[in-house]
Design a protein around this motif. Structure first.
Motif, short mmCIF file in Angstrom:
data_model
loop_
_atom_site.label_atom_id
_atom_site.label_comp_id
_atom_site.label_asym_id
_atom_site.label_seq_id
_atom_site.Cartn_x
_atom_site.Cartn_y
_atom_site.Cartn_z
N GLU A 191 0.87 -1.13 0.09
CA GLU A 191 -0.08 -0.03 -0.01
C GLU A 191 0.75 1.29 -0.02
OE1 GLU A 191 -2.67 2.15 3.29
OE2 GLU A 191 -3.04 -0.08 3.26
N ILE A 192 1.86 1.19 0.62
CA ILE A 192 2.82 2.37 1.02
C ILE A 192 3.57 2.51 -0.41
CG2 ILE A 192 4.85 3.40 1.91
CD1 ILE A 192 4.10 1.68 4.43
N GLU A 193 4.02 1.51 -0.93
CA GLU A 193 4.82 1.54 -2.33
C GLU A 193 3.77 2.12 -3.34
OE1 GLU A 193 7.34 -1.32 -5.08
OE2 GLU A 193 5.74 -2.09 -4.31
N SER A 194 2.84 1.68 -3.48
CA SER A 194 1.44 2.32 -4.34
C SER A 194 1.29 3.64 -4.41
CB SER A 194 0.31 1.41 -4.29
OG SER A 194 -0.30 1.66 -3.29
N ARG A 195 1.42 4.24 -3.15
CA ARG A 195 1.29 5.72 -3.02
C ARG A 195 2.30 6.82 -3.41
NH1 ARG A 195 -1.28 4.40 2.75
NH2 ARG A 195 0.78 4.61 3.35
N TRP A 196 3.55 5.90 -3.46
CA TRP A 196 4.73 6.78 -3.92
C TRP A 196 4.59 7.50 -5.28
CZ3 TRP A 196 7.97 9.86 -2.70
CH2 TRP A 196 9.27 10.20 -3.84
N GLY A 197 3.80 6.91 -6.30
CA GLY A 197 3.93 7.63 -7.61
C GLY A 197 3.13 8.96 -7.50
N LYS A 198 1.91 8.78 -6.64
CA LYS A 198 1.39 10.10 -6.71
C LYS A 198 1.97 11.25 -5.75
CE LYS A 198 -3.38 11.84 -4.80
NZ LYS A 198 -2.65 12.63 -3.86
N ILE A 199 2.73 10.70 -4.68
CA ILE A 199 3.18 11.83 -3.84
C ILE A 199 4.75 12.31 -4.78
CG2 ILE A 199 4.60 11.99 -1.75
CD1 ILE A 199 1.52 11.59 -1.50
N LYS A 200 5.22 11.34 -5.56
CA LYS A 200 6.33 11.85 -6.09
C LYS A 200 6.25 13.05 -6.99
CE LYS A 200 9.91 10.09 -9.29
NZ LYS A 200 10.80 8.79 -9.98
N ASN A 201 4.98 12.65 -7.81
CA ASN A 201 4.63 13.76 -8.74
C ASN A 201 4.51 15.01 -8.27
OD1 ASN A 201 4.96 12.09 -11.08
ND2 ASN A 201 2.52 11.42 -10.78
N GLU A 202 3.63 15.06 -7.00
CA GLU A 202 3.19 16.07 -6.29
C GLU A 202 4.59 16.82 -5.72
OE1 GLU A 202 0.73 15.09 -3.14
OE2 GLU A 202 -1.00 14.81 -4.52
N ILE A 203 5.63 16.13 -5.43
CA ILE A 203 6.74 16.81 -4.89
C ILE A 203 7.49 17.65 -6.08
CG2 ILE A 203 9.17 16.27 -4.19
CD1 ILE A 203 8.08 14.07 -2.29
N LEU A 204 7.52 16.94 -7.29
CA LEU A 204 8.06 17.43 -8.49
C LEU A 204 7.43 18.65 -9.12
CD1 LEU A 204 9.15 14.17 -10.28
CD2 LEU A 204 10.83 15.78 -8.93
N ASP A 205 5.92 18.67 -8.80
CA ASP A 205 5.43 19.69 -9.20
C ASP A 205 5.56 21.05 -8.31
OD1 ASP A 205 4.08 18.33 -11.11
OD2 ASP A 205 2.08 18.07 -10.14
N TYR A 206 5.94 20.80 -7.08
CA TYR A 206 6.09 22.00 -6.13
C TYR A 206 7.51 22.34 -5.94
CZ TYR A 206 1.22 21.96 -4.62
OH TYR A 206 -0.24 21.96 -4.58
N TYR A 207 8.43 21.32 -6.10
CA TYR A 207 9.75 21.64 -5.57
C TYR A 207 10.70 21.07 -6.83
CZ TYR A 207 7.25 21.52 -1.15
OH TYR A 207 6.39 21.51 -0.32
N GLU A 208 11.71 21.71 -7.01
CA GLU A 208 12.93 21.27 -7.93
C GLU A 208 14.28 21.66 -7.54
OE1 GLU A 208 12.74 25.52 -10.35
OE2 GLU A 208 11.59 23.76 -11.43
N GLY A 209 15.12 21.14 -8.36
CA GLY A 209 16.65 21.56 -7.86
C GLY A 209 17.42 19.96 -7.39
N GLU A 210 18.62 20.27 -7.21
CA GLU A 210 19.63 19.10 -6.80
C GLU A 210 18.93 18.34 -5.70
OE1 GLU A 210 24.06 17.97 -6.39
OE2 GLU A 210 23.34 19.95 -7.02
N LEU A 211 18.75 19.22 -4.61
CA LEU A 211 18.22 18.56 -3.30
C LEU A 211 16.96 17.91 -3.26
CD1 LEU A 211 18.58 18.45 -0.33
CD2 LEU A 211 17.47 20.47 -0.06
#
Length: 352
Positions: A191-211
């Motif tokens: 269940e946790i692994e399946s959530r990652w795709g959505k959360i990852k896209n949200e992170i990339l939409d809001y934040y960028e850069g090397e960190l």
């Protein structure tokens, strides 16, 4: 017996009082009221004006005795009664683990001190029992509030924001706990692994850069499989302290020596030789008090850390409900006395 008709403008209008009569002594009034004399003196002296302070006994000029509210007196009596009550254990002096009684929300406060720098992170965490199998392994669901404060403010820096956002991948988290109250496994890895795709896209939409890229890479490594995620979360102080396995058998003296593992560094375990004991009687709030005090056992890894056993110590204190044996509040500290004094603390307390 209580004097209610105090003169107009009396500084004691807001209090419940006793009118002192000729021949009254502190001891005789205490006896008539069914309250300890020291208790009467202590409460009166907290609120009276300086000329009216009671020393050994009433002064010749004393007119009124300030009394504690009736509710306060009853609460004090109840606490004193519980204070003399011996802690009840199961057979073989085992501290019971009533997993099915746990469905509570806690205020959790992490404090990290290094030299003069102090960082405090606060959040709310809910712990809910779901089921227990025939082998007495229990399933719990852990949820964490999205509202997190760092040094009294919402996350301000990128690393803090990434940490708060990535936590949404893990929670709700379902874990397996053994019959001693010790966390042993993760139940809902898929269940946790399946959530990652959505959360990852949200992170990339809001934040960028090397960190951000480094942080995402770190999360994906931790999500490689269930065992890897378990090892990663073992460094979480909440899980390690709340599900610490304190519900075990004690001696007739309510204590024993044990070894406790605790992460000094992320993904790096340290072993402490701990004296673990239960205070035989309930404390003044009616709680069962469990103490752990330990010193670092240098098994060779101390060379890597740069620590010595005399400079690292661990202490924990748990306050348990005397009827359900569940955690009401607790405090765990780990001190590292090296060139830079490092202190890690976690405080957990029931939300009102």
């Amino acid at each position: 017996m209580y004097h209610k008709d105090k003169p107009d403008g009396s500084p004691y209008d807001q209090f419940r009082t006793y009118k002192i009569k000729k021949g009254d002594t502190l001891a005789s009034v205490a006896r008539d009221l069914g309250v300890e004399a020291d208790e009467l003196r202590w409460y009166h002296n907290m609120y009276c004006e300086i000329p009216d302070l009671i020393e050994a006994d009433f002064k010749s000029s004393s007119e009124f005795l300030i009394l504690a509210p009736e509710k306060y007196i009853e609460e004090r009596k109840e606490k004193e009664k519980k204070k003399d009550q011996k802690v009840s254990l199961a057979s073989n002096y085992r501290l019971p683990f009533a997993a099915d009684k746990i469905n509570e929300s806690y205020r959790v406060k992490y404090t990290f001190e290094i030299s003069d720098q102090i960082d405090v992170t606060e959040m709310a965490i809910n712990v809910k029992w779901l089921a227990t199998d025939k082998n007495r392994y229990s399933l719990f669901e852990i949820t964490r509030s999205k509202t997190i404060h760092v040094n009294g403010l919402p996350p301000q820096f990128l690393i803090e924001k990434l940490g708060a956002k990535s936590a949404e991948v893990v929670y709700p988290l379902k874990i397996v706990v053994d019959k001693f109250g010790k966390w042993v496994d993760i139940f809902n890895y898929d269940e946790i692994e399946s959530r990652w795709g959505k959360i990852k896209n949200e992170i990339l939409d809001y934040y960028e850069g090397e960190l951000t890229e480094v942080y995402i890479d770190h999360i994906e490594k931790n999500l490689t499989d269930s065992d890897t995620l378990l090892r990663s979360l073992r460094s979480d102080y909440f899980f390690r302290t709340f599900f610490n396995g304190i519900h075990v058998g004690y001696t007739a003296d309510y204590l024993f020596k044990n070894e406790v593992s605790f992460p000094l560094e992320e993904d790096e375990e340290a072993i402490f030789e701990v004296t673990q004991k239960i205070t035989p009687f309930l404390d003044e709030d009616g709680f069962i008090k469990v103490d752990q005090k330990g010193v670092y056992m240098d098994s060779g890894l101390g060379i890597l850390y740069g620590y010595t056993s005399s400079k690292v110590n661990y202490s924990a204190v748990y306050f348990l409900n005397s009827e359900t044996y569940t955690i009401e509040k607790m405090n765990v500290e780990c001190n590292i006395l090296s060139n830079e004094h490092i202190k890690k603390t976690i405080e957990i307390k029931l939300l009102e």
